[in-house]
Scaffold this motif. Structure first.
Motif, short mmCIF file in Angstrom:
data_model
loop_
_atom_site.label_atom_id
_atom_site.label_comp_id
_atom_site.label_asym_id
_atom_site.label_seq_id
_atom_site.Cartn_x
_atom_site.Cartn_y
_atom_site.Cartn_z
N ALA A 116 0.91 -1.38 -0.02
CA ALA A 116 -0.02 -0.18 0.15
C ALA A 116 0.97 1.07 0.12
CB ALA A 116 -0.83 -0.23 1.27
N ALA A 117 2.16 1.29 0.86
CA ALA A 117 2.86 2.33 0.70
C ALA A 117 3.36 2.65 -0.53
CB ALA A 117 3.81 2.33 1.86
N ILE A 118 4.02 1.55 -1.27
CA ILE A 118 4.59 1.66 -2.62
C ILE A 118 3.80 2.38 -3.54
CG2 ILE A 118 5.77 0.36 -4.42
CD1 ILE A 118 6.77 -1.63 -2.33
N ARG A 119 2.37 1.84 -3.41
CA ARG A 119 1.29 1.96 -4.37
C ARG A 119 1.20 3.49 -4.19
NH1 ARG A 119 0.94 -0.83 -8.11
NH2 ARG A 119 2.39 1.14 -8.19
N ALA A 120 1.17 3.95 -3.08
CA ALA A 120 0.72 5.59 -2.77
C ALA A 120 1.77 6.26 -2.85
CB ALA A 120 0.62 5.80 -1.16
N ALA A 121 2.98 5.98 -3.45
CA ALA A 121 4.39 6.49 -3.56
C ALA A 121 4.85 6.63 -4.91
CB ALA A 121 5.60 6.27 -2.59
N SER A 122 4.43 5.52 -5.63
CA SER A 122 4.86 5.37 -6.91
C SER A 122 4.01 4.34 -8.02
CB SER A 122 6.33 4.38 -6.87
OG SER A 122 6.58 3.56 -8.04
N ASP A 123 4.00 4.74 -9.20
CA ASP A 123 3.04 3.86 -10.10
C ASP A 123 4.03 2.59 -10.57
OD1 ASP A 123 4.79 4.95 -11.90
OD2 ASP A 123 3.11 6.18 -12.95
N VAL A 124 5.07 2.02 -10.04
CA VAL A 124 5.73 0.83 -10.35
C VAL A 124 4.74 -0.40 -10.36
CG1 VAL A 124 6.64 0.24 -8.16
CG2 VAL A 124 8.01 -0.36 -10.02
N ALA A 125 5.10 -1.20 -11.20
CA ALA A 125 4.32 -2.71 -11.11
C ALA A 125 4.95 -3.19 -9.75
CB ALA A 125 4.55 -3.27 -12.36
N ILE A 126 3.71 -3.96 -9.16
CA ILE A 126 4.35 -4.58 -7.81
C ILE A 126 3.53 -6.22 -8.11
CG2 ILE A 126 3.85 -4.89 -5.62
CD1 ILE A 126 3.02 -1.83 -5.65
N SER A 127 4.64 -6.95 -7.70
CA SER A 127 4.30 -8.45 -7.77
C SER A 127 4.42 -8.81 -6.43
CB SER A 127 4.84 -9.22 -8.60
OG SER A 127 6.21 -9.49 -8.41
N ILE A 128 3.37 -9.77 -5.95
CA ILE A 128 3.48 -10.45 -4.74
C ILE A 128 4.05 -12.00 -4.94
CG2 ILE A 128 1.02 -11.08 -4.99
CD1 ILE A 128 2.78 -10.54 -1.46
N ASP A 129 5.20 -12.18 -4.01
CA ASP A 129 5.80 -13.50 -4.19
C ASP A 129 5.29 -14.18 -2.96
OD1 ASP A 129 7.30 -15.47 -4.25
OD2 ASP A 129 9.40 -14.61 -4.16
N THR A 130 4.33 -15.09 -3.34
CA THR A 130 3.61 -15.90 -2.20
C THR A 130 3.02 -17.25 -2.93
OG1 THR A 130 2.01 -15.91 -0.47
CG2 THR A 130 1.42 -14.92 -2.43
N MET A 131 3.04 -18.13 -2.07
CA MET A 131 2.15 -19.41 -2.45
C MET A 131 0.76 -19.70 -1.70
SD MET A 131 5.57 -22.24 -1.54
CE MET A 131 6.06 -21.57 -0.24
N LYS A 132 0.33 -18.55 -1.23
CA LYS A 132 -0.92 -18.63 -0.58
C LYS A 132 -1.89 -17.67 -1.09
CE LYS A 132 1.08 -19.30 4.00
NZ LYS A 132 2.54 -18.77 3.91
N PRO A 133 -3.19 -18.25 -1.66
CA PRO A 133 -4.24 -17.38 -2.25
C PRO A 133 -4.72 -16.29 -1.60
CG PRO A 133 -4.50 -19.83 -2.59
CD PRO A 133 -3.43 -19.69 -1.72
N ALA A 134 -4.88 -16.43 0.02
CA ALA A 134 -5.28 -15.45 0.83
C ALA A 134 -4.28 -14.33 0.84
CB ALA A 134 -5.44 -15.94 2.22
N VAL A 135 -2.77 -14.51 0.43
CA VAL A 135 -2.10 -13.46 0.74
C VAL A 135 -2.07 -12.80 -0.71
CG1 VAL A 135 0.54 -12.79 1.00
CG2 VAL A 135 -0.62 -14.71 2.25
N ALA A 136 -2.07 -13.38 -1.78
CA ALA A 136 -2.44 -12.84 -3.25
C ALA A 136 -3.66 -11.86 -3.23
CB ALA A 136 -2.31 -14.12 -4.00
N ARG A 137 -4.59 -12.51 -2.68
CA ARG A 137 -5.91 -11.55 -2.74
C ARG A 137 -5.42 -10.23 -2.00
NH1 ARG A 137 -10.78 -13.64 -3.38
NH2 ARG A 137 -10.54 -15.84 -2.92
N ALA A 138 -5.05 -10.37 -0.91
CA ALA A 138 -4.98 -9.11 0.06
C ALA A 138 -3.75 -8.11 -0.68
CB ALA A 138 -4.40 -9.34 1.38
N ALA A 139 -3.05 -9.00 -1.43
CA ALA A 139 -1.96 -7.99 -1.95
C ALA A 139 -2.30 -7.41 -2.98
CB ALA A 139 -0.55 -8.93 -2.42
N VAL A 140 -3.37 -8.06 -4.01
CA VAL A 140 -3.74 -7.41 -5.27
C VAL A 140 -4.77 -6.50 -4.86
CG1 VAL A 140 -5.49 -8.09 -7.07
CG2 VAL A 140 -3.46 -9.48 -6.57
#
Ligand code: HH2
Length: 272
Positions: free
Chosen positions: A77-101
């Motif tokens: 969230a902090a990166i998104r507020a400061a930059s429009d760089v693309a962000i990927s989430i490195d996770t094996m867990k769907p719940a984490v991917a969902r929250a990250a997206v």
């Protein structure tokens, strides 16, 4: 222009918010330090930031989804507020991917290739994000215990194509799928070298290929003077330039500035 020039790969900078990642574990657990590091990587030339809250290193401590979310979501969230760089989430867990997206990530980088949780393919389809499907032999904890293949390239290729079909059957759009041979994930140095040599064949599959060789152990097997993870920059750049020449879409690296410079020089020579 050189007939072999392919477009320059995008640079994915690694930000591990973990106490135990193999090369940068513990350095960016403090949220302010992690945000600083992330923005430094953007300035240094990162096109994408890959945020990880759980190490996949053999022997790393497993983390609950709640703990992983607590590590990565505030940073995303902090990166998104400061930059429009693309962000990927490195996770094996769907719940984490969902929250990250929900917090602003647009790529789910899954080293388990949507295998470790039954609903992972459906969640990837529902999220509508890009998905990196990576090859790993076995499980993170034991993957380096005597990995064996009859034909590592054919087996990794078949695995990746099968995972892409599973993702598409669950509703993930073909154009959202990236593939990654998973350098170091259940592989000896010889397996890693065979896969690097076969990158043109993997690129020819027609999916964007992500290559992650940064600071990995096979480099120390070739160059014993690079035994420590932070003494493997030269080998990392060699592997990623080889990937660039083979046409990979992106390289996942710790050393963004040096890699971006190497790719810029490589690209400029190709255009001369
Ligand atoms: N390598 C690591 C982690 N995630 N994801 C993809 N798609 N490809 C890779 O090669 C890859 C990856 C391991 O590196 P690192 O993040 O530095 O270490 P750790 O797993 O200990 O956090």
């Amino acid at each position: 222009m050189s007939p072999v020039l392919k477009s320059r790969p995008r640079v994915m900078g690694i930000v591990n918010v973990t106490p135990d990642s193999f090369s940068d574990g513990g350095r960016f657990l403090d949220p302010a330090a992690a945000l600083d590091q992330a923005l430094r990587l953007v300035e240094a030339g990162a096109d994408i930031l890959d945020i990880g809250g759980e190490s996949t290193r053999p022997g790393a401590t497993p983390v609950s989804a709640a703990e992983e979310i607590a590590r990565v979501v505030p940073l995303i969230a902090a990166i998104r507020a400061a930059s429009d760089v693309a962000i990927s989430i490195d996770t094996m867990k769907p719940a984490v991917a969902r929250a990250a997206v929900a917090a602003g990530a647009t790529i789910w980088n899954d080293v388990a290739a949507l295998r470790f949780t039954p609903d992972a393919p459906e969640v990837a389809a529902e999220l509508g994000c890009e998905v990196v499907l990576m090859h790993m032999l076995g499980q993170p904890g034991t993957m380096q215990d005597d990995p064996r293949y009859d034909d590592v390239v054919a087996e990794v290729e078949a695995f990746l194509l099968a995972r892409a079909l599973t993702a598409m059957a669950a509703g993930v759009a073909r154009e959202k799928i990236w593939l990654d041979p998973g350098i170091g994930f259940g592989k000896t140095p010889a397996h890693n070298l065979a896969l690097l040599a076969a990158l043109p064949r993997l690129v020819a599959l027609g999916y964007p290929i992500l290559l992650g060789a940064s600071r990995k152990r096979f480099i120390a097997a070739i160059d014993p003077l690079g035994a420590e993870a932070d003494a493997r920059l030269g080998g990392s750049i060699a592997a990623h330039l080889h990937g660039a020449a083979a046409g990979v879409a992106a390289v996942r690296v710790h050393d963004v500035r040096e890699t971006a410079q190497a790719l810029a020089v490589w690209g400029a020579i190709g255009e001369a």
